[in-house]
Write a protein that holds these residues in place. Structure first.
Motif, PDB file in Angstrom:
ATOM      1  N   LEU A 186      22.490   9.407 -19.347  1.00 41.23           N
ATOM      2  CA  LEU A 186      21.453  10.033 -18.525  1.00 41.23           C
ATOM      3  C   LEU A 186      20.093   9.884 -19.202  1.00 41.23           C
ATOM      4  N   VAL A 187      19.197   9.161 -18.558  1.00 45.32           N
ATOM      5  CA  VAL A 187      17.860   8.950 -19.115  1.00 45.32           C
ATOM      6  C   VAL A 187      16.797   9.752 -18.376  1.00 45.32           C
ATOM      7  N   ASP A 188      17.141  10.304 -17.217  1.00 43.70           N
ATOM      8  CA  ASP A 188      16.185  11.070 -16.414  1.00 43.70           C
ATOM      9  C   ASP A 188      16.545  12.546 -16.334  1.00 43.70           C
ATOM     10  N   THR A 189      17.456  12.998 -17.175  1.00 41.48           N
ATOM     11  CA  THR A 189      17.856  14.403 -17.227  1.00 41.48           C
ATOM     12  C   THR A 189      17.321  15.009 -18.511  1.00 41.48           C
ATOM     13  N   HIS A 190      16.585  16.111 -18.382  1.00 40.00           N
ATOM     14  CA  HIS A 190      15.909  16.703 -19.530  1.00 40.00           C
ATOM     15  C   HIS A 190      16.076  18.218 -19.532  1.00 40.00           C
ATOM     16  N   THR A 191      15.953  18.794 -20.727  1.00 39.12           N
ATOM     17  CA  THR A 191      16.041  20.245 -20.890  1.00 39.12           C
ATOM     18  C   THR A 191      14.680  20.902 -21.023  1.00 39.12           C
ATOM     19  N   ARG A 192      13.629  20.088 -21.257  1.00 40.79           N
ATOM     20  CA  ARG A 192      12.285  20.618 -21.439  1.00 40.79           C
ATOM     21  C   ARG A 192      11.345  19.995 -20.414  1.00 40.79           C
ATOM     22  N   PRO A 193      10.505  20.770 -19.730  1.00 41.82           N
ATOM     23  CA  PRO A 193       9.623  20.191 -18.694  1.00 41.82           C
ATOM     24  C   PRO A 193       8.637  19.176 -19.234  1.00 41.82           C
ATOM     25  N   GLU A 194       8.217  19.334 -20.479  1.00 36.17           N
ATOM     26  CA  GLU A 194       7.237  18.401 -21.035  1.00 36.17           C
ATOM     27  C   GLU A 194       7.823  17.012 -21.299  1.00 36.17           C
ATOM     28  N   ASP A 195       9.151  16.873 -21.238  1.00 42.53           N
ATOM     29  CA  ASP A 195       9.772  15.577 -21.467  1.00 42.53           C
ATOM     30  C   ASP A 195       9.886  14.741 -20.189  1.00 42.53           C
ATOM     31  N   VAL A 196       9.555  15.325 -19.049  1.00 39.56           N
ATOM     32  CA  VAL A 196       9.722  14.659 -17.769  1.00 39.56           C
ATOM     33  C   VAL A 196       8.468  13.864 -17.427  1.00 39.56           C
ATOM     34  N   ASP A 197       8.653  12.667 -16.858  1.00 36.17           N
ATOM     35  CA  ASP A 197       7.538  11.840 -16.400  1.00 36.17           C
ATOM     36  C   ASP A 197       6.879  12.526 -15.207  1.00 36.17           C
ATOM     37  N   PRO A 198       5.630  13.007 -15.335  1.00 35.04           N
ATOM     38  CA  PRO A 198       5.003  13.743 -14.231  1.00 35.04           C
ATOM     39  C   PRO A 198       4.842  12.906 -12.964  1.00 35.04           C
ATOM     40  N   ALA A 199       4.780  11.591 -13.095  1.00 36.44           N
ATOM     41  CA  ALA A 199       4.609  10.738 -11.922  1.00 36.44           C
ATOM     42  C   ALA A 199       5.860  10.718 -11.046  1.00 36.44           C
ATOM     43  N   ARG A 200       7.006  11.148 -11.616  1.00 35.82           N
ATOM     44  CA  ARG A 200       8.267  11.101 -10.856  1.00 35.82           C
ATOM     45  C   ARG A 200       8.828  12.489 -10.584  1.00 35.82           C
ATOM     46  N   THR A 201       8.050  13.517 -10.872  1.00 32.27           N
ATOM     47  CA  THR A 201       8.553  14.884 -10.791  1.00 32.27           C
ATOM     48  C   THR A 201       8.160  15.547  -9.483  1.00 32.27           C
ATOM     49  N   ALA A 202       9.108  16.222  -8.852  1.00 34.44           N
ATOM     50  CA  ALA A 202       8.814  16.990  -7.647  1.00 34.44           C
ATOM     51  C   ALA A 202       8.112  18.293  -8.019  1.00 34.44           C
ATOM     52  N   THR A 203       7.130  18.668  -7.237  1.00 31.31           N
ATOM     53  CA  THR A 203       6.435  19.943  -7.401  1.00 31.31           C
ATOM     54  C   THR A 203       7.132  20.997  -6.544  1.00 31.31           C
ATOM     55  N   GLY A 204       7.337  22.189  -7.100  1.00 32.90           N
ATOM     56  CA  GLY A 204       7.970  23.259  -6.340  1.00 32.90           C
ATOM     57  C   GLY A 204       7.028  23.842  -5.294  1.00 32.90           C
ATOM     58  N   HIS A 205       7.617  24.320  -4.188  1.00 28.49           N
ATOM     59  CA  HIS A 205       6.831  24.897  -3.102  1.00 28.49           C
ATOM     60  C   HIS A 205       7.480  26.174  -2.581  1.00 28.49           C
TER      61      HIS A 205
END
Length: 458
Positions: A186-205
């Motif tokens: 798993l290369v796109d699964t993370h435990t910390r938000p700062e490790d996620v690529d912001p360009a591919r991250t969904a914003t909560g609504h």
């Protein structure tokens, strides 16, 4: 049978505006093959299109990952499910000495430990789970260990994480990467938000009305205290890699063994009853919920953050799994409709519908009336003319953000002598269920709804 992706995408595109959800990604594991697709936008302000590779917050689905890592430790002999926690964490203590001596990892995994979610503010540093463990020394008991089920959003799985940290000599995030995420590829699964690529991250609504539409959540992510129980982010394909471990008896998609087949049997077979069985399912296993779909066993792992939601359904008899990740909601009918479309294409039965209330009133309403509380949440059950009502006191900040009154009153329609259906009071609400039970001393001692337990105030 292959999934008709254009048909499924068209169905998903039609559902999103009906429920006010900006986007959803759907993944299906069937016959060893993964199908994934998405619809909508990751952010209503940018209009970026969601894809099957969009990263969503998984919320409490994280608990299944943490449970798998802990079962690895059990496989190795580094932990025992039925040995007291204090044997592995000598400094562990809660307010009740008997509970301190009795609570085991199995209680933590089952959510039957009974410890109130009382751990102060442990901060965001790397020692957060050590601090939580120390801070719970005066946490009271909601109920004796093992006597009933009461969902623990953060505390129980933080203790499991701390056991892993002490044994492995590294922080939980590193434990998860080494024990589980890397072996699963798993290369796109993370435990910390700062490790996620912001360009591919969904914003909560969040959403107040369909007319206004969804708006960005004011809370980007949960505090680090919720990490082992709620902070993993992932894609639908990588959620299905985790589900593959369950359906294959412990194997990664590539065939490498992640946990033993015995560990998976223990995870799925060790079960406790859920007092309110209608929200997800009637039994809680080790990191999974056990559902009964008209006699068919289905495992579930769900999660919500403040603006994102995750659902996973695993069908062990056919080796099938379906996951739905969204950046809005939650609306259970939405997830059910998406899942039912997929299951229909696979000629598999749909999820059972909500319970039907009976017409009779409770014989003695006084058995149910009273105030029930669990730390910051307060419910009041009252009776008028033989009918029962439940009043929820909303958190003032939540009420202000969502434009709701500070107190919401629900009708309670009897399903049985202990269970009630509560029709929605708002167009964007779903029907809810509630259980009132344990009449040992006369009136009900506990109120159980949304998997959480609330104790009657004397």
């Amino acid at each position: 049978m292959p999934i008709d992706i254009p048909r499924a995408e068209a169905h998903l595109n039609a559902l999103l505006p009906r429920y006010g959800i900006p986007s959803a990604a759907v993944g299906v594991l069937h016959d060893g093959e993964v199908t994934a697709f998405a619809a909508g936008v990751t952010d209503v302000e940018t209009g970026t299109s969601a894809t099957s590779e969009t990263v969503y917050q998984c919320g409490s689905m994280t608990k299944t990952w943490t449970a798998l890592a802990f079962m690895q430790l059990v496989d190795e002999g580094g932990a025992d499910l039925d040995e007291p926690v204090r044997a592995q964490l000598p400094g562990f203590a809660v307010a009740d000495p008997e509970a301190t001596a009795r609570i085991t990892p199995r209680h933590l995994l089952h959510h039957t430990h009974g410890i109130a979610e009382s751990f102060g503010d442990p901060g965001e540093d790397d020692d957060v789970y050590a601090r939580m463990t120390a801070a719970m020394s005066d946490a009271p008991q909601m109920f004796p260990p093992g006597s009933t089920h009461g969902y623990s959003a953060a505390l129980g799985y933080a203790l499991l994480a701390r056991i892993l940290e002490v044994h492995d000599g590294e922080r939980w995030d590193e434990v998860m990467r080494r024990r589980l995420l890397t072996p699963l590829g798993l290369v796109d699964t993370h435990t910390r938000p700062e490790d996620v690529d912001p360009a591919r991250t969904a914003t909560g609504h969040l959403i107040r009305s369909l007319e206004e539409g969804p708006f960005r959540t004011p809370v980007d992510h949960l505090p680090r205290a919720f990490g082992p129980g709620g902070n993993i982010t992932s894609t639908v394909r990588e959620v299905l890699a985790m589900a593959h471990v369950v359906v294959s008896g412990g194997l990664a998609p590539g065939g490498d063994r992640v946990v033993s087949a015995e560990a998976v049997r223990e995870m799925t077979g060790s079960r406790v009853p859920v007092p309110d069985p209608y929200l997800i399912g009637p039994q809680w296993a080790l990191g999974l919920v056990v559902c009964d779909w008209d006699g068919r066993t289905v495992y579930a792992s769900d999660g919500s953050t403040i603006g994102q939601n995750a659902r996973l359904r695993v069908f062990p008899d056919s080796g099938t799994a379906v996951t739905v990740l969204t950046n809005g909601g939650p609306r259970e009918p939405f997830h059910r409709e998406v899942c039912d479309e997929i299951l229909g294409q696979l000629s598999m039965p749909a999820a059972p519908g909500p319970p039907v209330p009976r017409k009779s009133r409770p014989v003695d309403p006084s058995r149910y009336t009273g105030v029930y509380r669990n730390l910051g949440t307060r419910y009041e059950v009252s009776a008028e003319g033989g009918d029962l009502h439940l009043t929820l006191e909303l958190d003032p900040m939540q009420a202000a953000v969502m434009g709701r009154p500070p107190r919401i009153r629900y009708d309670m329609l009897p399903i049985s002598g202990t269970h009630f259906l509560m029709p929605p009071t708002h167009p964007l609400e779903d029907p809810q269920t509630v259980a009132l039970y344990d009449f040992t001393d006369g009136p009900a001692r506990f109120l159980h709804t949304n998997a959480r337990i609330h104790r009657r105030l004397d």
